[in-house]
Design a protein around this motif. Sequence first.
Motif, mmCIF file in Angstrom:
data_model
loop_
_atom_site.group_PDB
_atom_site.id
_atom_site.type_symbol
_atom_site.label_atom_id
_atom_site.label_comp_id
_atom_site.label_asym_id
_atom_site.label_seq_id
_atom_site.Cartn_x
_atom_site.Cartn_y
_atom_site.Cartn_z
ATOM 1 N N THR A 1 4.167 -0.959 -3.004
ATOM 2 C CA THR A 1 3.358 -0.127 -2.137
ATOM 3 C C THR A 1 4.141 1.130 -1.791
ATOM 4 N N SER B 1 -0.891 7.795 4.709
ATOM 5 C CA SER B 1 -1.529 7.387 3.460
ATOM 6 C C SER B 1 -0.736 6.230 2.869
ATOM 7 N N GLN B 2 -1.424 5.431 2.066
ATOM 8 C CA GLN B 2 -0.788 4.265 1.460
ATOM 9 C C GLN B 2 -1.431 3.954 0.116
ATOM 10 N N TYR B 3 -0.574 3.707 -0.879
ATOM 11 C CA TYR B 3 -1.016 3.291 -2.204
ATOM 12 C C TYR B 3 -0.464 1.896 -2.464
ATOM 13 N N TYR C 1 -5.999 2.319 -2.137
ATOM 14 C CA TYR C 1 -5.556 3.584 -1.526
ATOM 15 C C TYR C 1 -6.210 3.694 -0.159
ATOM 16 N N ASN C 2 -5.417 4.059 0.846
ATOM 17 C CA ASN C 2 -5.930 4.206 2.199
ATOM 18 C C ASN C 2 -5.325 5.457 2.820
#
Length: 331
Positions: A41, A319-321, A306-307
């Motif tokens: 992540t 953001s986060q992947y 994705y967020n």
Amino acid sequence: MSHKIIKFCLAVLTTIPLVASAQLAENSGFSGELTVIGGMTSTDSNLSTNTQKNKQGLLNSGGSRENTGIFGALGNITYTFGVDNDRQFFAGTSREDIAVGNVALEVGYKQLLTSGTRLTISYLPTLLSEDVWSDPFLVNSARTETERSGNAFRLKLDSIVNSPLSIDVAYARSEIDDERSGSGSGLTAEEQDLLRRGSDSVYMKVSYRHALVPGSGLSSALIYRNSEADGGAMAHDSAGGELSYFSFQGQGKYVLTGSYEYRDYDQEHPVFESTRSDNVFGVFLAYEYMNFLGIRPLSLVSLAGYNVVNSNISFYDESQYLLTVGASYQF
């Protein structure tokens, strides 16, 4: 591994029924599932304890990006009984939640009513547990970690009267072990009280499934949350929705989910002198390949996601992947 990362990932694929079954399971007695996954992540957030402990520069700016490897195991166990296998006790993680990015331990009871409605009553003792900063607003100084913990109670009505309509309602209480928000920012005691994060929250979700062709369809949902935080600057209402496309063809199954949420906070933030509002976007792709390696109860599972949070206060932008792959064994 932080709760936000777990909540964002650790997926096996949900089975969204197009037609309500007359049973909760094929056979009575015990059954279950164990899933082991690994992946990575990438997180950019001032609130994540996986990123910079010592924030440098301007406070009202975005965080630094951190790449993290993850590994974990989760599962569930059920005991089904009744003349028509219409009653069930369960404990573990729900497939329905995991496929759209929500993970929590859940213990409860499920019953298939004569009307075709599936009633679920459950308790979630670890819904909100995560590491957080004791005072997130320190700059050019080391921040210390504390824990947010909480409990939740949940009521679900699925396939109401054999229809595609479902309702999910929950209540949760969360607490911060060592709440020091704003203590290093020169705020008065009254201003620090506005930043207290302990809260009572209510969650409501109404969803509807629509079949397109055999084996595929859409599931849409409207979601509302109310968080009565102990501090007025942290209290907020949010509204949003989810839209999922699911396809269960042959050995391969997948669910693609897009989500949006708008959060509106109650009072002005004493650190940033502005009332916070957030736009939250997310997309998740969950995939399962059944009978992996020719073994019937074994499945290959994966999730990509994705967020992103766009806030009017830059400090809260994030953001986060994520990408995971693993295996699930049913017994």
